[in-house]
Design a protein around this motif. Sequence first.
Motif, PDB file in Angstrom:
ATOM      1  N   ALA A  19       0.827  -1.208   0.000  1.00  0.00           N
ATOM      2  CA  ALA A  19       0.000   0.000   0.000  1.00  0.00           C
ATOM      3  C   ALA A  19       0.859   1.253   0.000  1.00  0.00           C
ATOM      4  O   ALA A  19       0.591   2.195  -0.752  1.00  0.00           O
ATOM      5  N   VAL A  23       0.716   4.090  -2.917  1.00  0.00           N
ATOM      6  CA  VAL A  23       0.286   5.449  -2.605  1.00  0.00           C
ATOM      7  C   VAL A  23       1.332   6.468  -3.060  1.00  0.00           C
ATOM      8  O   VAL A  23       0.996   7.601  -3.397  1.00  0.00           O
ATOM      9  N   ARG A  28      -2.880   7.981 -10.596  1.00  0.00           N
ATOM     10  CA  ARG A  28      -4.062   8.072  -9.738  1.00  0.00           C
ATOM     11  C   ARG A  28      -4.619   6.695  -9.443  1.00  0.00           C
ATOM     12  O   ARG A  28      -5.020   6.379  -8.321  1.00  0.00           O
ATOM     13  N   ARG A  31      -2.517   4.977  -6.861  1.00  0.00           N
ATOM     14  CA  ARG A  31      -2.744   5.594  -5.543  1.00  0.00           C
ATOM     15  C   ARG A  31      -4.060   5.112  -4.946  1.00  0.00           C
ATOM     16  O   ARG A  31      -4.130   4.791  -3.755  1.00  0.00           O
ATOM     17  N   THR A  32      -5.095   5.053  -5.769  1.00  0.00           N
ATOM     18  CA  THR A  32      -6.390   4.585  -5.277  1.00  0.00           C
ATOM     19  C   THR A  32      -6.288   3.147  -4.783  1.00  0.00           C
ATOM     20  O   THR A  32      -6.796   2.808  -3.709  1.00  0.00           O
ATOM     21  N   GLY A  34      -3.652   1.793  -3.676  1.00  0.00           N
ATOM     22  CA  GLY A  34      -2.865   1.876  -2.447  1.00  0.00           C
ATOM     23  C   GLY A  34      -3.706   2.215  -1.233  1.00  0.00           C
ATOM     24  O   GLY A  34      -3.549   1.607  -0.166  1.00  0.00           O
ATOM     25  N   PHE A  35      -4.623   3.176  -1.392  1.00  0.00           N
ATOM     26  CA  PHE A  35      -5.497   3.521  -0.269  1.00  0.00           C
ATOM     27  C   PHE A  35      -6.362   2.339   0.129  1.00  0.00           C
ATOM     28  O   PHE A  35      -6.545   2.055   1.316  1.00  0.00           O
ATOM     29  N   PHE A  38      -4.358  -0.109   1.991  1.00  0.00           N
ATOM     30  CA  PHE A  38      -4.206   0.339   3.377  1.00  0.00           C
ATOM     31  C   PHE A  38      -5.445  -0.025   4.198  1.00  0.00           C
ATOM     32  O   PHE A  38      -5.324  -0.448   5.350  1.00  0.00           O
ATOM     33  N   ASN A  68      -7.091   7.126   5.542  1.00  0.00           N
ATOM     34  CA  ASN A  68      -7.110   6.464   4.236  1.00  0.00           C
ATOM     35  C   ASN A  68      -8.390   6.772   3.478  1.00  0.00           C
ATOM     36  O   ASN A  68      -8.356   7.011   2.265  1.00  0.00           O
ATOM     37  N   GLY A  71      -8.002  10.094   2.106  1.00  0.00           N
ATOM     38  CA  GLY A  71      -7.118  10.047   0.945  1.00  0.00           C
ATOM     39  C   GLY A  71      -7.837   9.591  -0.309  1.00  0.00           C
ATOM     40  O   GLY A  71      -7.631  10.146  -1.386  1.00  0.00           O
ATOM     41  N   VAL A  72      -8.696   8.588  -0.180  1.00  0.00           N
ATOM     42  CA  VAL A  72      -9.464   8.111  -1.328  1.00  0.00           C
ATOM     43  C   VAL A  72     -10.359   9.230  -1.847  1.00  0.00           C
ATOM     44  O   VAL A  72     -10.414   9.493  -3.048  1.00  0.00           O
ATOM     45  N   ASN A  75      -8.292  12.011  -3.471  1.00  0.00           N
ATOM     46  CA  ASN A  75      -7.761  11.536  -4.742  1.00  0.00           C
ATOM     47  C   ASN A  75      -8.849  11.602  -5.813  1.00  0.00           C
ATOM     48  O   ASN A  75      -8.609  12.040  -6.925  1.00  0.00           O
TER      49      ASN A  75
END
Length: 83
Positions: A19, A23, A28, A31-32, A34-35, A38, A68, A71-72, A75
């Motif tokens: 994760a 991130v 993008r 990263r998504t 990754g969130f 997490f 998290n 963050g989602v 993002n």
Amino acid sequence: MSDLIDALQWPAMAVTLVAAWLVGSLSRRKRTWGFWCFVLSNALWVAWGWHDHAWALIGLQVGLFLFNLRGVMKNDDAVEEAG
């Protein structure tokens, strides 16, 4: 069953590392993912922490879960603003 729950710390650690790697991506989509990885790691750590009575770890994972989710959402908001 206890041995199985004790072993959760290893996949939890691995998912957390994956994760963190995702991130840090410029993509993008990565990263998504990754969130969401997490979020999975938070659930694994809570399951292990509950079994081990690691209440501070559980509290930490709840807080990190909220970050998290933030963050989602941020993002996704950044994509909408750019598009």
